[in-house]
Design a protein around this motif. Structure first.
Motif, mmCIF file in Angstrom:
data_model
loop_
_atom_site.group_PDB
_atom_site.id
_atom_site.type_symbol
_atom_site.label_atom_id
_atom_site.label_comp_id
_atom_site.label_asym_id
_atom_site.label_seq_id
_atom_site.Cartn_x
_atom_site.Cartn_y
_atom_site.Cartn_z
ATOM 1 N N LEU A 1 47.266 26.727 47.446
ATOM 2 C CA LEU A 1 48.158 26.748 48.610
ATOM 3 C C LEU A 1 48.050 28.088 49.343
ATOM 4 C CD1 LEU A 1 50.809 25.381 50.007
ATOM 5 C CD2 LEU A 1 52.037 26.965 48.538
ATOM 6 N N LEU A 2 48.016 29.169 48.585
ATOM 7 C CA LEU A 2 47.939 30.511 49.174
ATOM 8 C C LEU A 2 46.515 30.876 49.600
ATOM 9 C CD1 LEU A 2 50.312 32.416 46.716
ATOM 10 C CD2 LEU A 2 50.823 31.669 49.030
ATOM 11 N N GLU A 3 45.573 29.967 49.286
ATOM 12 C CA GLU A 3 44.149 30.174 49.612
ATOM 13 C C GLU A 3 43.624 31.486 49.048
ATOM 14 O OE1 GLU A 3 43.707 29.515 53.849
ATOM 15 O OE2 GLU A 3 44.067 27.374 53.611
ATOM 16 N N LEU A 4 44.035 31.777 47.797
ATOM 17 C CA LEU A 4 43.548 32.996 47.140
ATOM 18 C C LEU A 4 42.115 32.802 46.677
ATOM 19 C CD1 LEU A 4 46.744 33.911 45.093
ATOM 20 C CD2 LEU A 4 46.069 34.676 47.372
ATOM 21 N N ALA A 5 41.739 31.566 46.409
ATOM 22 C CA ALA A 5 40.366 31.215 46.033
ATOM 23 C C ALA A 5 40.185 29.731 46.340
ATOM 24 C CB ALA A 5 40.144 31.475 44.550
ATOM 25 N N THR A 6 38.908 29.307 46.387
ATOM 26 C CA THR A 6 38.654 27.883 46.615
ATOM 27 C C THR A 6 38.682 27.153 45.263
ATOM 28 O OG1 THR A 6 36.281 28.076 46.299
ATOM 29 C CG2 THR A 6 37.109 28.444 48.547
ATOM 30 N N GLN A 7 38.764 25.827 45.341
ATOM 31 C CA GLN A 7 38.727 24.994 44.128
ATOM 32 C C GLN A 7 37.478 25.317 43.289
ATOM 33 O OE1 GLN A 7 41.018 21.971 43.785
ATOM 34 N NE2 GLN A 7 40.342 22.283 41.688
ATOM 35 N N TYR B 1 47.663 35.100 37.528
ATOM 36 C CA TYR B 1 48.824 35.808 38.071
ATOM 37 C C TYR B 1 48.426 36.321 39.449
ATOM 38 C CZ TYR B 1 50.671 35.689 33.327
ATOM 39 O OH TYR B 1 51.139 35.257 32.109
ATOM 40 N N TYR B 2 49.390 36.316 40.365
ATOM 41 C CA TYR B 2 49.146 36.792 41.735
ATOM 42 C C TYR B 2 49.190 38.311 41.720
ATOM 43 C CZ TYR B 2 49.764 36.766 46.874
ATOM 44 O OH TYR B 2 49.623 36.932 48.230
ATOM 45 N N LYS B 3 48.070 38.945 42.084
ATOM 46 C CA LYS B 3 47.995 40.405 42.105
ATOM 47 C C LYS B 3 48.741 40.898 43.339
ATOM 48 C CE LYS B 3 44.163 43.644 42.105
ATOM 49 N NZ LYS B 3 44.617 44.806 41.393
ATOM 50 N N LEU C 1 41.289 39.946 33.484
ATOM 51 C CA LEU C 1 40.047 40.152 34.237
ATOM 52 C C LEU C 1 40.331 40.080 35.728
ATOM 53 C CD1 LEU C 1 37.695 37.667 32.296
ATOM 54 C CD2 LEU C 1 37.812 40.159 31.986
ATOM 55 N N GLU C 2 39.474 40.741 36.498
ATOM 56 C CA GLU C 2 39.505 40.567 37.953
ATOM 57 C C GLU C 2 38.093 40.246 38.416
ATOM 58 O OE1 GLU C 2 41.616 43.598 40.139
ATOM 59 O OE2 GLU C 2 43.078 43.805 38.512
ATOM 60 N N PHE C 3 38.010 39.388 39.412
ATOM 61 C CA PHE C 3 36.715 39.002 39.958
ATOM 62 C C PHE C 3 36.659 39.372 41.434
ATOM 63 C CE2 PHE C 3 37.288 36.357 36.257
ATOM 64 C CZ PHE C 3 36.022 36.301 35.689
ATOM 65 N N GLY C 4 35.426 39.537 41.939
ATOM 66 C CA GLY C 4 35.254 39.834 43.354
ATOM 67 C C GLY C 4 34.041 39.113 43.891
ATOM 68 N N LEU C 5 33.940 39.088 45.218
ATOM 69 C CA LEU C 5 32.802 38.444 45.877
ATOM 70 C C LEU C 5 31.951 39.519 46.542
ATOM 71 C CD1 LEU C 5 34.824 35.546 47.547
ATOM 72 C CD2 LEU C 5 33.242 35.312 45.606
ATOM 73 N N ASP C 6 30.630 39.487 46.281
ATOM 74 C CA ASP C 6 29.755 40.469 46.930
ATOM 75 C C ASP C 6 29.418 39.992 48.349
ATOM 76 O OD1 ASP C 6 27.732 38.596 46.759
ATOM 77 O OD2 ASP C 6 26.561 39.679 45.253
ATOM 78 N N ILE D 1 37.743 42.045 46.254
ATOM 79 C CA ILE D 1 38.477 41.593 45.062
ATOM 80 C C ILE D 1 39.335 40.367 45.397
ATOM 81 C CG2 ILE D 1 40.372 42.230 43.478
ATOM 82 C CD1 ILE D 1 37.897 43.613 42.589
ATOM 83 N N ILE D 2 39.221 39.350 44.577
ATOM 84 C CA ILE D 2 40.104 38.180 44.704
ATOM 85 C C ILE D 2 41.451 38.589 44.093
ATOM 86 C CG2 ILE D 2 40.468 35.788 43.927
ATOM 87 C CD1 ILE D 2 37.397 35.481 43.884
ATOM 88 N N PRO D 3 42.567 38.433 44.832
ATOM 89 C CA PRO D 3 43.840 38.993 44.335
ATOM 90 C C PRO D 3 44.478 38.165 43.207
ATOM 91 C CG PRO D 3 44.182 37.955 46.448
ATOM 92 C CD PRO D 3 42.713 37.829 46.176
ATOM 93 N N LEU D 4 43.710 38.012 42.131
ATOM 94 C CA LEU D 4 44.187 37.259 40.973
ATOM 95 C C LEU D 4 44.005 38.098 39.727
ATOM 96 C CD1 LEU D 4 42.529 33.741 41.445
ATOM 97 C CD2 LEU D 4 44.962 34.306 41.699
ATOM 98 N N GLU D 5 44.992 38.090 38.847
ATOM 99 C CA GLU D 5 44.811 38.644 37.515
ATOM 100 C C GLU D 5 44.549 37.441 36.624
ATOM 101 O OE1 GLU D 5 48.040 41.300 36.572
ATOM 102 O OE2 GLU D 5 47.115 42.762 37.915
ATOM 103 N N VAL D 6 43.345 37.392 36.110
ATOM 104 C CA VAL D 6 42.953 36.251 35.269
ATOM 105 C C VAL D 6 43.166 36.677 33.820
ATOM 106 C CG1 VAL D 6 41.075 34.670 34.669
ATOM 107 C CG2 VAL D 6 41.244 35.602 37.005
ATOM 108 N N VAL D 7 44.153 36.085 33.171
ATOM 109 C CA VAL D 7 44.495 36.490 31.805
ATOM 110 C C VAL D 7 43.980 35.430 30.835
ATOM 111 C CG1 VAL D 7 46.420 36.842 30.185
ATOM 112 C CG2 VAL D 7 46.477 37.902 32.455
ATOM 113 N N VAL D 8 43.273 35.901 29.809
ATOM 114 C CA VAL D 8 42.809 35.005 28.747
ATOM 115 C C VAL D 8 43.539 35.393 27.471
ATOM 116 C CG1 VAL D 8 40.808 34.112 27.484
ATOM 117 C CG2 VAL D 8 40.526 34.918 29.837
ATOM 118 N N ARG D 9 44.067 34.389 26.769
ATOM 119 C CA ARG D 9 44.843 34.669 25.552
ATOM 120 C C ARG D 9 44.280 33.889 24.367
ATOM 121 N NH1 ARG D 9 49.834 36.831 27.289
ATOM 122 N NH2 ARG D 9 50.293 36.407 29.470
#
Ligand code: UDP
Length: 248
Positions: free
Chosen positions: A139-145, A121-123, A178-183, A86-94
């Motif tokens: 900066l926190l390298e939670l995901a790549t560009q 948001y940082y999970k 949403l949350e995303f992950g890498l297989d 799991i990528i430690p991000l809470e991806v919020v869509v509004r």
């Protein structure tokens, strides 16, 4: 498939390892928490409702080309899923202003946004899941560009599919997380759940600002009829799927 050991226990789910290394079992609990677990309770049958709603929505999204971790349901409150990191991000869509967006910007509750807003948001419970800028996330390298671009693209597509689906249920999709992950091959998959715990859902035909709420805000704000609201969402989701099957 046999279940081996608990990999992780969260607020709403227990994730088990199975004898297949690429497959995990998510067991949805009736436990409910809010405000970073300061408020705790149980919602009867929530595990079944959320697992069933999430499963149907994941299947619907898969049919529309969105890669998800969903596999199948050995039990009504259990989902077999592809193992992901799991990528430690809470991806919020509004789509409509509510919750923290109103609190932090002064926008009035119910303001229809001119275009969907995607936020990260940082999970991280210890830090209280803070809102991130893209620069801080990198900066926190939670995901790549590249992953950030792909996540935004997927989140907006998911929003379009879900908005359309819920419209058929006479439900207004206000916002969701949403949350995303890498297989194991590094592919980005939609993970976690999509349920009344993670979405704001308003009954489109009801104007009363409390009565229209069909999601976890009923629990957060002690509005009562929490189980009924979750059950109502499940019934409408099932009915919409059935209707679409008959029509197509
Ligand atoms: N959300 C979630 N988990 C969280 C925080 C938010 O599922 O830890 C969902 C929430 O249910 C809502 C959306 O994300 O549908 C936006 O939530 P918001 O930032 O407004 O925070 P809230 O007001 O829920 O604290």
């Amino acid at each position: 498939m046999s279940v081996l050991s608990v990999l992780y226990e969260g607020k709403a789910k227990i994730i088990y390892k199975t004898d297949a290394p690429e497959i995990l079992l998510a067991d949805f609990k009736d436990d409910a928490t809010a405000f970073n677990a300061e408020k705790r309770g149980t919602i009867k049958n929530k595990g079944i409702f959320n697992c069933s709603i999430s499963s149907k929505l994941f299947q619907y999204l898969e049919q529309n080309g969105i890669p998800t971790h969903y596999l199948d349901n050995p039990n009504p409150n259990q989902m077999r899923v592809k193992a992901v990191k799991i990528i430690p991000l809470e991806v919020v869509v509004r789509n409509i202003a509510a919750g923290s967006l109103c609190k932090q910007t002064g926008l009035e509750l119910g303001t229809v946004l001119k275009q969907p807003l995607v936020e990260f948001y940082y999970k991280n419970d210890q830090l209280g899941d803070p809102l991130l800028t893209r620069e801080r996330l990198l900066l926190l390298e939670l995901a790549t560009q590249e992953q950030v671009e792909e996540i935004i693209h997927l989140a907006l597509r998911i929003n379009e599919f879900l908005k359309g689906f819920f419209r058929q249920c006479s439900i207004t999709l206000v916002d969701f997380k949403l949350e995303f992950g890498l297989d194991s091959q590094g592919r980005l998959l939609l993970a976690d759940e999509i349920s009344p715990d993670t979405c704001r859902l308003w009954d489109t035909a009801t104007l009363d600002p409390f009565d229209r709420i069909l999601d976890k805000d009923r629990f957060r704000r002690d509005l009562g009829n929490v189980e009924n609201a979750y059950q109502e969402v499940l019934q409408r989701v099932l009915k919409t799927i059935e209707t679409n099957l008959t029509v197509n």
